[in-house]
Design a protein around this motif. Structure first.
Motif, PDB file in Angstrom:
ATOM      1  N   PHE A 147       0.916  -1.259   0.242  1.00 51.86           N
ATOM      2  CA  PHE A 147       0.016  -0.261  -0.067  1.00 51.86           C
ATOM      3  C   PHE A 147       0.901   1.408   0.447  1.00 51.86           C
ATOM      4  O   PHE A 147       0.649   2.492   0.772  1.00 51.86           O
ATOM      5  CB  PHE A 147      -0.975  -0.125   1.060  1.00 51.86           C
ATOM      6  CG  PHE A 147      -2.031  -1.567   0.750  1.00 51.86           C
ATOM      7  CD1 PHE A 147      -2.840  -0.843   0.468  1.00 51.86           C
ATOM      8  CD2 PHE A 147      -1.904  -2.300   1.711  1.00 51.86           C
ATOM      9  CE1 PHE A 147      -4.220  -1.988   0.001  1.00 51.86           C
ATOM     10  CE2 PHE A 147      -2.245  -3.503   1.746  1.00 51.86           C
ATOM     11  CZ  PHE A 147      -3.412  -3.158   0.948  1.00 51.86           C
ATOM     12  N   THR A 233      -3.153   9.804  -7.247  1.00 53.76           N
ATOM     13  CA  THR A 233      -2.590   8.894  -6.691  1.00 53.76           C
ATOM     14  C   THR A 233      -3.273   8.486  -5.583  1.00 53.76           C
ATOM     15  O   THR A 233      -2.657   7.134  -4.927  1.00 53.76           O
ATOM     16  CB  THR A 233      -1.474  10.265  -6.134  1.00 53.76           C
ATOM     17  OG1 THR A 233      -0.343  10.747  -7.229  1.00 53.76           O
ATOM     18  CG2 THR A 233      -0.279   9.292  -4.982  1.00 53.76           C
ATOM     19  N   VAL A 234      -3.405   9.161  -4.727  1.00 49.73           N
ATOM     20  CA  VAL A 234      -4.759   8.996  -4.010  1.00 49.73           C
ATOM     21  C   VAL A 234      -5.466   7.400  -3.897  1.00 49.73           C
ATOM     22  O   VAL A 234      -5.852   6.560  -3.284  1.00 49.73           O
ATOM     23  CB  VAL A 234      -5.549  10.266  -2.885  1.00 49.73           C
ATOM     24  CG1 VAL A 234      -6.693   9.142  -2.096  1.00 49.73           C
ATOM     25  CG2 VAL A 234      -4.546  10.779  -2.442  1.00 49.73           C
ATOM     26  N   ARG A 235      -6.330   7.478  -5.287  1.00 53.51           N
ATOM     27  CA  ARG A 235      -7.067   6.691  -5.984  1.00 53.51           C
ATOM     28  C   ARG A 235      -5.746   5.179  -5.897  1.00 53.51           C
ATOM     29  O   ARG A 235      -6.621   3.891  -5.745  1.00 53.51           O
ATOM     30  CB  ARG A 235      -8.360   7.092  -7.094  1.00 53.51           C
ATOM     31  CG  ARG A 235      -9.145   6.189  -7.402  1.00 53.51           C
ATOM     32  CD  ARG A 235      -9.288   6.489  -9.435  1.00 53.51           C
ATOM     33  NE  ARG A 235      -8.350   6.394  -9.954  1.00 53.51           N
ATOM     34  CZ  ARG A 235      -9.124   6.863 -11.120  1.00 53.51           C
ATOM     35  NH1 ARG A 235     -10.185   7.410 -11.297  1.00 53.51           N
ATOM     36  NH2 ARG A 235      -8.064   5.926 -11.934  1.00 53.51           N
ATOM     37  N   VAL A 237      -3.012   4.754  -4.962  1.00 54.25           N
ATOM     38  CA  VAL A 237      -2.940   3.714  -3.270  1.00 54.25           C
ATOM     39  C   VAL A 237      -3.703   3.209  -2.586  1.00 54.25           C
ATOM     40  O   VAL A 237      -3.509   2.054  -2.276  1.00 54.25           O
ATOM     41  CB  VAL A 237      -2.602   4.577  -2.136  1.00 54.25           C
ATOM     42  CG1 VAL A 237      -2.582   5.046  -1.224  1.00 54.25           C
ATOM     43  CG2 VAL A 237      -0.698   5.903  -2.922  1.00 54.25           C
ATOM     44  N   VAL A 238      -4.698   3.838  -3.166  1.00 50.01           N
ATOM     45  CA  VAL A 238      -6.320   3.142  -2.054  1.00 50.01           C
ATOM     46  C   VAL A 238      -6.439   1.828  -2.305  1.00 50.01           C
ATOM     47  O   VAL A 238      -6.372   0.821  -2.011  1.00 50.01           O
ATOM     48  CB  VAL A 238      -7.750   4.003  -1.449  1.00 50.01           C
ATOM     49  CG1 VAL A 238      -8.837   3.139  -1.638  1.00 50.01           C
ATOM     50  CG2 VAL A 238      -7.166   4.887  -1.159  1.00 50.01           C
ATOM     51  N   VAL A 239      -6.637   1.656  -4.310  1.00 50.83           N
ATOM     52  CA  VAL A 239      -6.325   0.604  -4.864  1.00 50.83           C
ATOM     53  C   VAL A 239      -5.915  -0.507  -4.884  1.00 50.83           C
ATOM     54  O   VAL A 239      -5.536  -1.514  -5.195  1.00 50.83           O
ATOM     55  CB  VAL A 239      -6.722   0.872  -6.543  1.00 50.83           C
ATOM     56  CG1 VAL A 239      -7.806  -0.559  -6.972  1.00 50.83           C
ATOM     57  CG2 VAL A 239      -8.467   1.640  -6.241  1.00 50.83           C
ATOM     58  N   GLY A 240      -4.199   0.236  -4.917  1.00 49.02           N
ATOM     59  CA  GLY A 240      -3.448  -0.524  -4.989  1.00 49.02           C
ATOM     60  C   GLY A 240      -3.136  -1.308  -5.980  1.00 49.02           C
ATOM     61  O   GLY A 240      -2.258  -2.339  -5.921  1.00 49.02           O
TER      62      GLY A 240
END
Lengths: 244, 286
Positions: A147, A233-235, A237-240
């Protein structure tokens, strides 16, 4: 600044800016000052806005996620009693070296084992190093990397001014030694936490593709591009996606 | 591998260029002379470069840094005067037995650009202009960021702002963050360095506009090299200071260094009552 009047003799002499009263003269002079100010602002604003955003963003993030930092630090510490943070020399803007911080995700003897593993490098061009199922990674480290949580201490680097929120990833000095002159273009801006290729395919892009994307970023950089990259980037990281 | 660069110290042919910055730091198509040479040497495989600077070595050092930008270790040494190639070889190379670059590239006097050895830079203003013209078609190298060729022979740098009403005539080079207002005419054979402001109606042809220079409304610049408020006609080698900041001036007027006593004083343009009043006002305001 509408003080100029076309000269009736313009056919013969070309155009002139004519001031016919004290007020118009003042306006001409103020026009110069306005242009100077415009140029100064144009030159400095981008860097100033970016730095202000970096400071505000990293402070906010560090404060808001401080419980998460504590939990992660505890997990890393508990696994093998080694140090929590791992610092590595990376290359910043214009080749300036600095210490980049990460949560430690590898065993303590990782650097020593690195030379043996070089033969198994996945990146064919040999500039960057990456391999699947690296045996040096600890169990906690595997989840941190999954993550991208091991990158969190780099907000401190952002606060220090060595890095920025958005920018090309900082290369290691070993990689930079192999750079050609066109590759060095990616050293023209401050390195950052995230950039186009982390948002897109992440680790799956080869080195020439990375340089191309980095240069594309430098050429298109601006406030809104940065915001867009941060949100994506947030998306990611969350999706991985792609980090494994 | 080691190499040595000698900065040109004083060149009476182009004294006005050295007014604000040392000659090694004068920008030509967006890069300074010493940057062109360091890049060239890095491409030849040099790892360590010694730069001998007699004229304002601190500014040369500030412009280069430690050379990490090119992957080099650069040391700028101040020198009492400009050394000839032989002097530099005996003083610096003979006592140093590390490996040096092979012969013509080990010690270089920066009197021309790498790759253009037949064109001297500093003999006269006309030569300086000729080098800029010769370099223009070759300056778009792959290590430049953000240079685009808008149409054949018109190169535009990163973040340049060109109003739709501006006319660009090939060949011309527009530097980084330049600002061109509507109704301006640029070219042919015009070079605008970085952060140049061309106000509306101005015309620039067969000329070089130095970095951070403002060209005022309806000002026509032909056959000249303009930098800050200094205007040089490269055809006639005449030099003058423009006292009216709404015609031609520098973005940071206070940074301009006064002309050193050794160079001949520039010819003052005839100043009318209005103009001197404006100069007075602009001095008060800036």
């Amino acid at each position: 600044m509408n003080t100029h009047i076309l000269n009736p003799y313009s056919e013969q002499f070309g155009h002139f800016a004519i001031a016919r009263s004290t007020l118009e003269r003042q306006c001409l002079t103020w026009g110069v000052l306005w242009r100077r100010w415009l140029l100064r602002w144009r030159v400095r604003s981008d860097a100033m806005i970016k730095r202000a955003g970096d400071i505000a963003g990293s402070i906010a993030f560090l404060i808001f996620f401080s419980p998460l930092y504590l939990v992660l630090a505890l997990l890393v510490k508990l696994e093998d009693r080694g140090p929590v943070f791992f610092s590595q020399t990376r290359t910043g803007r214009f080749g300036k070296k600095f210490q980049m911080y990460k949560f430690r995700s590898m065993r303590l003897d990782a650097e020593a084992e690195f030379e043996k593993l070089l033969a198994q490098n996945q990146h064919a061009d040999g500039v960057t190093f990456k391999m699947k199922n690296d045996p040096r990674i600890t169990h906690v480290g595997k989840w941190l990397r999954r993550f991208s949580l091991d990158e969190l201490p780099q907000f401190v680097n952002v606060l220090q001014g060595n890095m920025s929120l958005v920018g090309p990833r900082p290369p290691t000095p070993r990689e930079v030694m192999r750079y050609t002159l066109p590759d060095r273009r990616r050293l023209a801006v401050k390195p950052g936490l995230t950039c186009f290729w982390q948002v897109g395919g992440r680790s799956n892009i080869d080195f020439t593709g990375q340089v191309k994307l980095d240069v594309q970023y430098i050429e298109s950089a601006g406030f809104w591009v940065d915001i867009k990259i941060l949100l994506r980037t947030v998306r990611a990281v969350v999706v991985g996606t792609g980090a494994s | 591998m080691k190499a040595l660069l000698i900065c040109p110290n004083e060149r009476t042919g182009v004294a006005a260029l050295a007014e604000c910055v040392p000659l090694a730091n004068v920008s030509i198509l967006g890069k300074t002379l010493v940057e062109y040479w360091l890049e060239h040497l890095a491409g030849l495989g040099a790892q360590e470069v010694v730069v001998l600077a007699a004229d304002r070595p601190d500014e040369v050092r500030a412009g280069i840094g430690d050379g990490a930008r090119w992957g080099l270790r650069v040391i700028v040494k101040s020198d009492k005067r400009e050394r000839t190639l032989e002097e530099a070889r005996t003083r610096h190379q003979a006592s140093d037995h590390t490996s040096w670059l092979p012969a013509p590239n080990d010690v270089t006097l920066m009197d021309n650009l790498p790759g253009l050895p037949q064109l001297p830079l500093f003999t006269s203003y006309a030569d300086w202009f000729a080098v800029a013209q010769a370099l223009m078609p070759h300056a778009w190298t792959p290590d430049r960021i953000g240079v685009r060729e808008l149409k054949p022979g018109v190169w535009v740098g990163l973040n340049a702002h060109i109003a739709t009403g501006a006319e660009l005539i090939a060949p011309c080079w527009i530097g980084e963050r330049a600002w061109i207002e509507a109704g301006a005419t640029i070219g042919p054979s015009a070079v605008l360095e970085r952060e140049v402001f061309i106000a509306r109606g101005a015309e620039v042809s067969h000329s070089i506009i130095g970095p951070e220079t403002l060209v005022g409304q309806f000002t026509e610049i032909r056959n000249s090299i303009a930098w800050g408020s200094t205007l040089v006609n490269w055809q006639r080698d005449s030099c003058l200071k423009v006292p009216d900041s709404f015609l031609l001036c520098s973005r940071e007027p206070r940074r301009a260094r006064p002309v050193p006593a050794s160079t001949p004083a520039p010819v003052q343009a005839p100043v009318s009552g209005t103009a001197s009043f404006l100069e007075y006002v602009s001095q008060l305001l800036t």
